[in-house]
Design a protein around this motif. Structure first.
Motif, short mmCIF file in Angstrom:
data_model
loop_
_atom_site.label_atom_id
_atom_site.label_comp_id
_atom_site.label_asym_id
_atom_site.label_seq_id
_atom_site.Cartn_x
_atom_site.Cartn_y
_atom_site.Cartn_z
N GLU A 16 0.35 -0.77 0.14
CA GLU A 16 0.09 -0.36 -0.33
C GLU A 16 1.01 1.68 -0.01
N TYR A 70 -3.56 7.93 -2.28
CA TYR A 70 -3.87 6.03 -1.80
C TYR A 70 -4.31 5.33 -3.10
N ALA A 91 -3.73 1.41 -3.47
CA ALA A 91 -4.26 0.33 -2.72
C ALA A 91 -3.30 -0.60 -3.50
#
Length: 151
Positions: free
Chosen positions: A82, A110, A112
């Motif tokens: 991550e 962000y 994943a």
């Protein structure tokens, strides 16, 4: 019953302590930019700070990148960890899952595991961002969905 629960808790605590003691982990500390490892590339500088495992993470990377106008550190990419990226100065373009999105100071991305991501400087001044990525200990490494399981 109470003794059994207490015994299980004590055993678990000892196991955790012995596992933690077996692996060197990142101690609490402050690292200055002067202490960070600087990697100079074509149109960028990357300052690598903490990379040792912690109590809860492995494969960690923390750093600050400074990208000159018209450059990127590398094209959009994927990996099992991550990752968070935060623009602290400048502007550019995020790439997230094959889409381009404007990036400016204060924005955070962000990504994943296995999602394509990146950033490039399309502004007139250097773009500076902070990056943190890791894999959590005790969790299986996520399998790349593009890799098909063999029957």
């Amino acid at each position: 019953m109470f003794k059994l629960k207490l015994g299980l808790a004590a055993g678990l605590a000892l196991t955790c302590l012995s596992t933690a003691a077996a692996e060197p982990v990142q101690p609490s500390q402050i690292m200055t930019q002067a202490e960070a490892k600087a990697e100079k590339g074509d149109g960028y500088v990357f300052y690598s700070y903490f990379t040792k495992p912690t109590f809860g993470t492995q494969d960690a990377l923390t750093g600050v990148a400074v990208i000159e106008p018209g450059n990127e550190i590398h094209p959009p990419h994927i990996h099992a960890e991550e990752e968070y990226l935060m623009v602290i100065e400048g502007e550019g373009v995020w790439s997230l899952k094959d889409k381009d999105i404007a990036a400016k100071a204060g924005d955070i991305l962000y990504a994943a595991p296995w999602d394509s991501h990146g950033i490039r400087n399309t502004g007139k001044k250097p773009l500076k961002f902070v990056v943190m990525k890791w894999h959590s200990k005790g969790l299986p490494v996520p399998v790349d969905p593009a890799v098909k399981a063999k029957p």
